[in-house]
Design a protein around this motif. Structure first.
Motif, PDB file in Angstrom:
ATOM      1  N   LEU A 134       0.798  -1.224   0.000  1.00 20.97           N
ATOM      2  CA  LEU A 134       0.000   0.000   0.000  1.00 20.97           C
ATOM      3  C   LEU A 134       0.834   1.279   0.000  1.00 20.97           C
ATOM      4  O   LEU A 134       0.352   2.321  -0.436  1.00 20.97           O
ATOM      5  N   ARG A 135       2.070   1.195   0.478  1.00 23.79           N
ATOM      6  CA  ARG A 135       2.876   2.413   0.526  1.00 23.79           C
ATOM      7  C   ARG A 135       3.219   2.880  -0.887  1.00 23.79           C
ATOM      8  O   ARG A 135       3.656   2.096  -1.724  1.00 23.79           O
ATOM      9  N   LYS A 136       3.024   4.168  -1.143  1.00 27.43           N
ATOM     10  CA  LYS A 136       3.251   4.725  -2.476  1.00 27.43           C
ATOM     11  C   LYS A 136       4.703   5.145  -2.688  1.00 27.43           C
ATOM     12  O   LYS A 136       5.275   4.926  -3.742  1.00 27.43           O
ATOM     13  N   ASN A 137       5.283   5.810  -1.688  1.00 24.62           N
ATOM     14  CA  ASN A 137       6.622   6.372  -1.883  1.00 24.62           C
ATOM     15  C   ASN A 137       7.710   5.317  -1.718  1.00 24.62           C
ATOM     16  O   ASN A 137       7.538   4.320  -1.016  1.00 24.62           O
ATOM     17  N   LYS A 153       1.747   7.514   7.554  1.00 24.83           N
ATOM     18  CA  LYS A 153       2.126   8.914   7.363  1.00 24.83           C
ATOM     19  C   LYS A 153       1.633   9.430   6.013  1.00 24.83           C
ATOM     20  O   LYS A 153       1.242  10.596   5.886  1.00 24.83           O
ATOM     21  N   GLU A 154       1.639   8.559   5.005  1.00 25.35           N
ATOM     22  CA  GLU A 154       1.108   8.954   3.695  1.00 25.35           C
ATOM     23  C   GLU A 154      -0.368   9.332   3.800  1.00 25.35           C
ATOM     24  O   GLU A 154      -0.818  10.313   3.197  1.00 25.35           O
ATOM     25  N   LEU A 155      -1.125   8.559   4.572  1.00 25.33           N
ATOM     26  CA  LEU A 155      -2.553   8.853   4.751  1.00 25.33           C
ATOM     27  C   LEU A 155      -2.740  10.178   5.477  1.00 25.33           C
ATOM     28  O   LEU A 155      -3.631  10.970   5.135  1.00 25.33           O
ATOM     29  N   VAL A 156      -1.890  10.414   6.475  1.00 27.72           N
ATOM     30  CA  VAL A 156      -1.943  11.677   7.216  1.00 27.72           C
ATOM     31  C   VAL A 156      -1.664  12.852   6.278  1.00 27.72           C
ATOM     32  O   VAL A 156      -2.334  13.892   6.336  1.00 27.72           O
ATOM     33  N   ILE A 157      -0.675  12.677   5.403  1.00 33.18           N
ATOM     34  CA  ILE A 157      -0.332  13.733   4.440  1.00 33.18           C
ATOM     35  C   ILE A 157      -1.502  13.996   3.494  1.00 33.18           C
ATOM     36  O   ILE A 157      -1.828  15.153   3.190  1.00 33.18           O
ATOM     37  N   SER A 215       6.066  20.455   4.986  1.00 30.23           N
ATOM     38  CA  SER A 215       7.442  19.959   4.960  1.00 30.23           C
ATOM     39  C   SER A 215       7.509  18.536   4.416  1.00 30.23           C
ATOM     40  O   SER A 215       8.381  18.206   3.604  1.00 30.23           O
ATOM     41  N   LEU A 216       6.581  17.693   4.841  1.00 28.21           N
ATOM     42  CA  LEU A 216       6.551  16.302   4.382  1.00 28.21           C
ATOM     43  C   LEU A 216       6.234  16.218   2.893  1.00 28.21           C
ATOM     44  O   LEU A 216       6.818  15.415   2.165  1.00 28.21           O
ATOM     45  N   LYS A 217       5.318  17.060   2.434  1.00 31.51           N
ATOM     46  CA  LYS A 217       4.982  17.081   1.008  1.00 31.51           C
ATOM     47  C   LYS A 217       6.188  17.503   0.180  1.00 31.51           C
ATOM     48  O   LYS A 217       6.472  16.918  -0.874  1.00 31.51           O
ATOM     49  N   ASN A 218       6.916  18.507   0.661  1.00 33.19           N
ATOM     50  CA  ASN A 218       8.118  18.963  -0.042  1.00 33.19           C
ATOM     51  C   ASN A 218       9.187  17.878  -0.062  1.00 33.19           C
ATOM     52  O   ASN A 218       9.891  17.692  -1.055  1.00 33.19           O
ATOM     53  N   GLN A 219       9.286  17.162   1.056  1.00 38.64           N
ATOM     54  CA  GLN A 219      10.264  16.073   1.160  1.00 38.64           C
ATOM     55  C   GLN A 219       9.983  14.995   0.119  1.00 38.64           C
ATOM     56  O   GLN A 219      10.894  14.493  -0.538  1.00 38.64           O
ATOM     57  N   LEU A 220       8.720  14.663  -0.045  1.00 42.02           N
ATOM     58  CA  LEU A 220       8.343  13.651  -1.033  1.00 42.02           C
ATOM     59  C   LEU A 220       8.609  14.140  -2.451  1.00 42.02           C
ATOM     60  O   LEU A 220       9.062  13.381  -3.311  1.00 42.02           O
ATOM     61  N   GLN A 221       8.345  15.414  -2.702  1.00 39.22           N
ATOM     62  CA  GLN A 221       8.573  15.978  -4.033  1.00 39.22           C
ATOM     63  C   GLN A 221      10.058  16.017  -4.381  1.00 39.22           C
ATOM     64  O   GLN A 221      10.465  15.684  -5.492  1.00 39.22           O
TER      65      GLN A 221
END
Length: 224
Positions: A134-137, A153-157, A215-221
């Motif tokens: 299920l994890r995307k990243n 954490k992905e769901l939280v984001i 911050s988490l969204k930027n980290q993933l990007q």
């Protein structure tokens, strides 16, 4: 307790089971014979990797191998006891615990049934399998300590991103838009302190949530 003080209780235990027992045969602390079976016991006052090596080495020539330690050495903590006894079972090494003048077999030196052992941890396996699928990243670096992006954490984001766009929303609206079945539970438990309830069934991001979700969204990007 000295290693020599372990000998008599262990010897008496083996004698009571019909073995002929002698100490210090070559480099084996205790050697016991019964019919065609030959058992070796290593006496130690504390647990160590060296002790495990010795037990494995004795398995090359003996039918069964046990280690004998004082009760105080094995019951220092629940996690130590659980992990150490599981290791011994995997290695098919028996465990004898000595308490004052009494010795007791805690683990028999018998073949390890891996399938039976794994069946006890089916839920844990399911959680691992689900997390992977299920994890995307794929940005987490193996060996990293501290913060990492889990499926939770992905769901939280995703929930946080929705609230950034809509300011306030109900768990039902978030669930319908994002497809996150556990949206209500995540908002209510609020482990990270990212969300706050502003009215009955209505949530928004806290200041902490706004900063850290961004911050988490930027980290993933950045790591794509």
């Amino acid at each position: 307790m000295k290693e020599t003080e372990l000998f008599i209780p262990v010897k008496e235990l083996l004698l009571s089971q019909g073995f002929d027992v002698k100490g210090e045969i070559k480099d084996i602390d205790v050697l016991a014979y019964h019919k065609d079976m030959m058992i070796g016991v290593e006496l130690k006052t504390k647990i160590s990797l060296k002790l495990i090596y010795q037990a494995i080495d004795r398995q090359k020539v003996l039918d069964q191998v046990y280690i004998a330690v004082p009760k105080s050495a094995i019951y220092q903590s629940k996690s130590l006891y659980r992990n150490f006894t599981h290791l011994l079972k995997r290695l098919e090494v028996g465990l004898i615990v000595v308490d004052h003048e009494t010795a007791e077999v805690i683990i028999e030196a018998v073949p390890f049934d891996r399938n039976k052992s794994r069946s006890r941890y089916k839920k844990r396996l399911e959680n691992i399998d689900q997390e992977f699928k299920l994890r995307k990243n794929k940005q987490n670096i193996g060996g990293t300590r501290g913060k990492k992006i889990t499926r939770y954490k992905e769901l939280v984001i995703d929930i946080g991103s929705y609230l950034m766009k809509h300011q306030q929303a109900s768990p039902k609206a978030i669930k319908e838009s994002t497809g996150i079945e556990k949206a209500a539970s995540i908002l209510q438990k609020n482990y990270d302190g990212y969300f706050e309830r502003v009215d009955r069934g209505i949530y928004q991001l806290t200041e902490k949530g706004k900063i850290e979700i961004s911050s988490l969204k930027n980290q993933l990007q950045e790591n794509k």
